[in-house]
Design a protein around this motif. Structure first.
Motif, mmCIF file in Angstrom:
data_model
loop_
_atom_site.group_PDB
_atom_site.id
_atom_site.type_symbol
_atom_site.label_atom_id
_atom_site.label_comp_id
_atom_site.label_asym_id
_atom_site.label_seq_id
_atom_site.Cartn_x
_atom_site.Cartn_y
_atom_site.Cartn_z
ATOM 1 N N LYS A 79 0.844 -1.190 0.000
ATOM 2 C CA LYS A 79 0.000 0.000 0.000
ATOM 3 C C LYS A 79 0.885 1.249 0.000
ATOM 4 O O LYS A 79 2.066 1.201 0.335
ATOM 5 N N LYS A 80 0.286 2.374 -0.389
ATOM 6 C CA LYS A 80 0.989 3.661 -0.355
ATOM 7 C C LYS A 80 0.723 4.338 0.993
ATOM 8 O O LYS A 80 -0.317 4.129 1.620
ATOM 9 N N VAL A 81 1.660 5.173 1.410
ATOM 10 C CA VAL A 81 1.455 6.032 2.579
ATOM 11 C C VAL A 81 1.411 7.471 2.094
ATOM 12 O O VAL A 81 2.344 7.938 1.442
ATOM 13 N N LEU A 82 0.317 8.156 2.399
ATOM 14 C CA LEU A 82 0.164 9.566 2.033
ATOM 15 C C LEU A 82 0.163 10.384 3.317
ATOM 16 O O LEU A 82 -0.740 10.247 4.156
ATOM 17 N N ILE A 83 1.191 11.198 3.507
ATOM 18 C CA ILE A 83 1.272 12.064 4.694
ATOM 19 C C ILE A 83 0.873 13.474 4.279
ATOM 20 O O ILE A 83 1.520 14.089 3.433
ATOM 21 N N SER A 84 -0.197 13.959 4.871
ATOM 22 C CA SER A 84 -0.697 15.298 4.535
ATOM 23 C C SER A 84 -0.456 16.243 5.707
ATOM 24 O O SER A 84 -0.750 15.911 6.859
ATOM 25 N N THR A 85 0.097 17.411 5.419
ATOM 26 C CA THR A 85 0.395 18.400 6.465
ATOM 27 C C THR A 85 -0.278 19.729 6.133
ATOM 28 O O THR A 85 -0.762 19.935 5.022
ATOM 29 N N ALA A 86 -0.269 20.630 7.106
ATOM 30 C CA ALA A 86 -0.870 21.948 6.898
ATOM 31 C C ALA A 86 0.170 23.022 6.601
ATOM 32 O O ALA A 86 -0.163 24.066 6.066
ATOM 33 N N THR A 87 1.430 22.759 6.961
ATOM 34 C CA THR A 87 2.446 23.801 6.827
ATOM 35 C C THR A 87 3.641 23.331 6.005
ATOM 36 O O THR A 87 3.986 22.143 5.999
ATOM 37 N N VAL A 88 4.268 24.290 5.342
ATOM 38 C CA VAL A 88 5.483 24.011 4.568
ATOM 39 C C VAL A 88 6.603 23.576 5.503
ATOM 40 O O VAL A 88 7.405 22.697 5.168
ATOM 41 N N ALA A 89 6.649 24.166 6.703
ATOM 42 C CA ALA A 89 7.723 23.842 7.658
ATOM 43 C C ALA A 89 7.736 22.359 7.996
ATOM 44 O O ALA A 89 8.800 21.727 8.045
ATOM 45 N N LEU A 90 6.566 21.776 8.217
ATOM 46 C CA LEU A 90 6.514 20.353 8.552
ATOM 47 C C LEU A 90 6.857 19.500 7.331
ATOM 48 O O LEU A 90 7.531 18.475 7.457
ATOM 49 N N GLN A 91 6.422 19.917 6.154
ATOM 50 C CA GLN A 91 6.794 19.192 4.936
ATOM 51 C C GLN A 91 8.318 19.153 4.784
ATOM 52 O O GLN A 91 8.897 18.106 4.475
ATOM 53 N N PRO A 239 -7.641 6.273 -2.877
ATOM 54 C CA PRO A 239 -7.886 6.035 -1.447
ATOM 55 C C PRO A 239 -7.913 4.560 -1.078
ATOM 56 O O PRO A 239 -7.459 4.174 0.000
ATOM 57 N N GLU A 240 -8.451 3.722 -1.983
ATOM 58 C CA GLU A 240 -8.567 2.292 -1.699
ATOM 59 C C GLU A 240 -7.217 1.577 -1.629
ATOM 60 O O GLU A 240 -7.139 0.426 -1.204
ATOM 61 N N LYS A 241 -6.145 2.278 -2.040
ATOM 62 C CA LYS A 241 -4.804 1.689 -1.997
ATOM 63 C C LYS A 241 -3.874 2.471 -1.067
ATOM 64 O O LYS A 241 -2.662 2.290 -1.103
ATOM 65 N N THR A 242 -4.472 3.338 -0.259
ATOM 66 C CA THR A 242 -3.652 4.307 0.487
ATOM 67 C C THR A 242 -3.955 4.323 1.975
ATOM 68 O O THR A 242 -5.115 4.267 2.394
ATOM 69 N N ILE A 243 -2.886 4.427 2.764
ATOM 70 C CA ILE A 243 -2.983 4.717 4.194
ATOM 71 C C ILE A 243 -2.713 6.209 4.355
ATOM 72 O O ILE A 243 -1.666 6.704 3.926
ATOM 73 N N TYR A 244 -3.644 6.918 4.944
ATOM 74 C CA TYR A 244 -3.512 8.371 5.109
ATOM 75 C C TYR A 244 -3.015 8.695 6.512
ATOM 76 O O TYR A 244 -3.569 8.215 7.503
ATOM 77 N N VAL A 245 -1.975 9.494 6.563
ATOM 78 C CA VAL A 245 -1.515 10.062 7.834
ATOM 79 C C VAL A 245 -1.768 11.561 7.732
ATOM 80 O O VAL A 245 -1.140 12.266 6.933
ATOM 81 N N ILE A 246 -2.709 12.040 8.521
ATOM 82 C CA ILE A 246 -3.069 13.462 8.498
ATOM 83 C C ILE A 246 -2.406 14.126 9.692
ATOM 84 O O ILE A 246 -2.874 14.014 10.826
#
Length: 696
Positions: A79-91, A239-246
């Motif tokens: 599976k894929k891991v998608l990490i979504s952040t709110a700020t450029v600093a964390l990216q 989404p069906e192939k992804t684990i989301y880390v928000i």
């Protein structure tokens, strides 16, 4: 159940981590978070709904925790891991620090990449066309005649792109690219795709190729919303192939609401529709009149309906109904009968015009693909039609939502008008949902392989309920919730001081009181941050305290007088030299500001950060809650203030050895019914509460 191989991989990572980091000390809370993430994804709590919501206090190391818990599971299960952040600093932290570290400690090979939306990349062909000696068709796409400096910038960008010194990413250009320039060259989904020969190696296409091969993808909340609104799997993995880390998950509901909103001017739209009307014949000719004639007719007819309708709406609006901020909101989202009818007509005309232009665009693309049309003719035409398709899509979104009747259940849409700052007697039509939880559940949570939502601040008043309502987490029994306290020693390293104050913040004389009392709490402190509720109050206090600062050799650094980067740089330099440095800031300084050690030992909060519902969306939301017999202050304002107050005090201790004090100059935490809940939701500081004066 979690496979033994995954457990072994996680254990091996921990062993390697001790070898990679000097003085590494395993933290109990971090170990627990890793285990809970892995068990949630493994289906140990619920086989279908694999979701964890975790508030992880400062110092736990949440980013390394979710890498340790999610990547081994994803890699084992393909599976894929998608990490979504709110700020450029964390990216940047993830890409430059955390993921390279994890790559060294993880026993298997994996790849990671930073994902950006199409709008962050230029279209190389558009860039070439904009720099041609005869701008021709491109000139029609400028809202106003381009300046010489704009054209010079475009030429420099083209030269850098052709010499492979620039990758076409807006963020990697060394200077700020004005929006008016970027809009001429930005990649768009209509004319910039790999099906066209000149676009197969364009910046976005290259970035997309790398994206599809990556195991771990870093994105921001806006790009995540853009993808799932398109159906998912269009820009980012399915989404069906992804684990989301928000990560920074407390920002997601607001981003989702903003993304679902839409706005368009009346006369401004009529103006570009006129330009489109003049170009239709030329576009239809390139598409082949025999096939495109009926689409040209439909487009002309619907533009002929739209332009007078938009102008009629603008002329019917009474300028006297707007407030001092130039805004008029429709109560309960209900439009007057005349505007409701106009909205229905505009919706239908926009829809038909969009379909007709889309058909013409597709015909040009087909002729270009089949070599029936020379690329030198097709490419500029596709760029022009793509430009207008995007504008028509937005216009259709606005009027579709304006025409949508209010539902019997659920919150209505917020609808309002705003005076245009660019055109006299023109108005911007704006619409926004009030609640997006059901949308997030439908498009994301119900489809994802698994979802891990983390932040240092997710609870309000010690409860996850407010966040769950906002984020659409309705399967509470199936969802795993964690609240992990920071490992910092708040009792011994920090004090929360609530001084005796004769006035509360809503008193007219409170600003004068701050001017009088603040020096008392700044005296003898070398590194202070003072958080204000408004720019106006901050500037008033700053102006009065400047003479005292000069006399005492304090340096006052005021938010807004210089860039945030410069202000923080000066503050750090002052602290290194042992010079007294005082930062004055508003709400945006209460989050994301990292001042460890001697860079901050004295934090002063002038008032509880209650947000005044001044925006049309906030006003509409409060109105909706009241209409259902609720109390918007207790249901919105207090939970929001709780989160912001926790974020504010979180500026003080950033590392385990840090120490200092928080001074809260708002005694409503002691005198109001809601105050105890606010106070009890804060970290366990040692409390120093001064005896009350005659508060009024």
């Amino acid at each position: 159940m979690l496979h033994n191989q995954i457990k072994q991989d996680i254990k091996k990572c921990y062993e390697n981590l001790g070898n990679q980091l000097d003085n590494f000390i395993p933290r109990r809370a971090q170990n627990y978070l890793v285990a809970e993430i892995a068990k949630t994804l493994g289906g140990e709590y619920h086989k279908k709904h694999r979701m964890l919501v975790a508030e992880a206090g400062t110092g736990i190391g949440k980013s390394l925790s979710y890498l340790l818990g999610a990547i081994p599971y994803a890699m084992f299960n393909n599976k894929k891991v998608l990490i979504s952040t709110a700020t450029v600093a964390l990216q940047e932290q993830l890409i430059n620090k955390d993921l390279p570290l994890f790559n060294r400690i993880y026993p298997k090979e994996f790849s990671f990449i930073l994902a950006k939306g199409r709008q962050r990349y230029c279209c190389h062909h558009k860039l070439e066309a904009s720099c041609s000696s005869e701008i021709g068709q491109q000139a029609a796409l400028w809202d106003e005649k381009p300046k010489k400096s704009d054209l010079d910038l475009l030429k420099r960008m083209l030269k850098a792109s052709e010499s492979q010194k620039w990758d076409g990413d807006r963020d990697s250009w060394p200077t700020t690219i004005p929006d008016r320039v970027w809009q001429q060259i930005v990649a768009d989904k209509h004319s910039c795709h790999s099906g066209l020969p000149k676009h197969r190696h364009c910046p976005f296409a290259k970035a997309r190729e790398h994206l599809e091969k990556a195991d771990v993808i870093i994105a921001n909340h806006a790009l995540l919303m853009a993808d799932i609104e398109l159906g998912g799997g269009i820009i980012l993995p399915e989404p069906e192939k992804t684990i989301y880390v928000i990560d920074e998950a407390h920002h997601l509901p607001q981003v989702a609401r903003d993304f679902s909103a839409a706005a368009a001017s009346l006369k401004g739209a009529a103006s570009w529709l006129e330009k489109l009307n003049q170009s239709v014949g030329k576009l239809a000719e390139l598409a082949d009149y025999k096939k495109s004639g009926r689409f040209q007719t439909a487009l002309n007819e619907n533009i002929a309906l739209l332009i007078p309708s938009l102008r009629q709406i603008a002329s019917t609006i009474d300028p006297a109904m707007f407030n001092k901020d130039g805004v008029y909101r429709f109560e309960h989202g209900e439009l007057p009968a005349w505007l409701q009818e106009e909205a229905k007509g505009c919706k239908e005309s926009c829809k038909k015009a969009l379909q007709a232009l889309g058909k013409i665009h597709d015909l040009i693309a087909e002729r270009n693909k089949d070599n029936e049309l020379a690329p030198r003719l097709a490419e500029p035409a596709l760029a022009e039609s793509g430009f207008y398709l995007q504008r028509l899509e937005n216009l259709e979104k606005v009027w579709s939502q304006m025409a949508q009747p209010n539902k019997d259940k659920g919150a209505p849409l917020a609808r309002w008008l705003e005076k245009s700052p660019d055109r006299e007697n023109d108005y911007i039509v704006e619409v926004s949902p009030l609640e997006v939880g059901h949308r997030l559940d439908q498009l994301l949570w119900s489809r994802a392989v698994g979802a891990i939502l983390v932040s240092a601040t997710l609870r309000a008043l010690n409860s996850f309920d407010y966040f769950c309502r906002q984020a659409g987490i309705f399967e509470k029994e199936a969802t795993r919730f964690l609240a992990l306290a920071s490992p910092f020693d708040y009792q011994n390293n920090a004090r929360l001081v609530i001084p005796a104050m004769p006035l509360e913040p809503q008193a007219e004389q409170f600003t004068e009181l701050l001017i009088e009392k603040l020096p008392e709490f700044l005296e003898g402190e070398t590194a202070s941050l003072v958080l204000f509720s408004s720019y106006w109050q901050m500037n008033q206090v700053a102006d009065k305290l400047r003479p005292l600062a000069v006399k005492n050799r304090w340096e006052l650094l005021i938010q807004g007088e210089e860039s945030r980067h410069i202000i923080l740089k000066k503050h750090k330099e002052n602290c290194q030299k042992g010079k007294t440095s005082i930062l004055f800031g508003t709400g945006s300084f209460s989050e994301g500001l990292d001042l460890p050690g001697n860079l901050l030992t004295n934090l002063i909060i002038t008032k509880i950060p209650f947000a005044v519902p001044t925006s049309p969306v906030e006003e509409a939301h409060a109105e909706y809650i009241e209409s259902r017999g609720g109390n918007p202050f207790l249901q919105i304002a207090v939970p929001e203030a709780s989160k912001k107050l926790i974020q504010s005090v979180g500026r003080l201790l950033r590392k385990e050895e840090d120490s200092g004090r928080v001074v809260l100059l708002d005694r409503r935490v002691l005198t109001r019914r809601y105050g105890k809940a606010l106070l009890d939701s804060l970290p366990p500081f040692k409390r120093v509460i001064e005896q009350s004066l005659n508060t009024r």
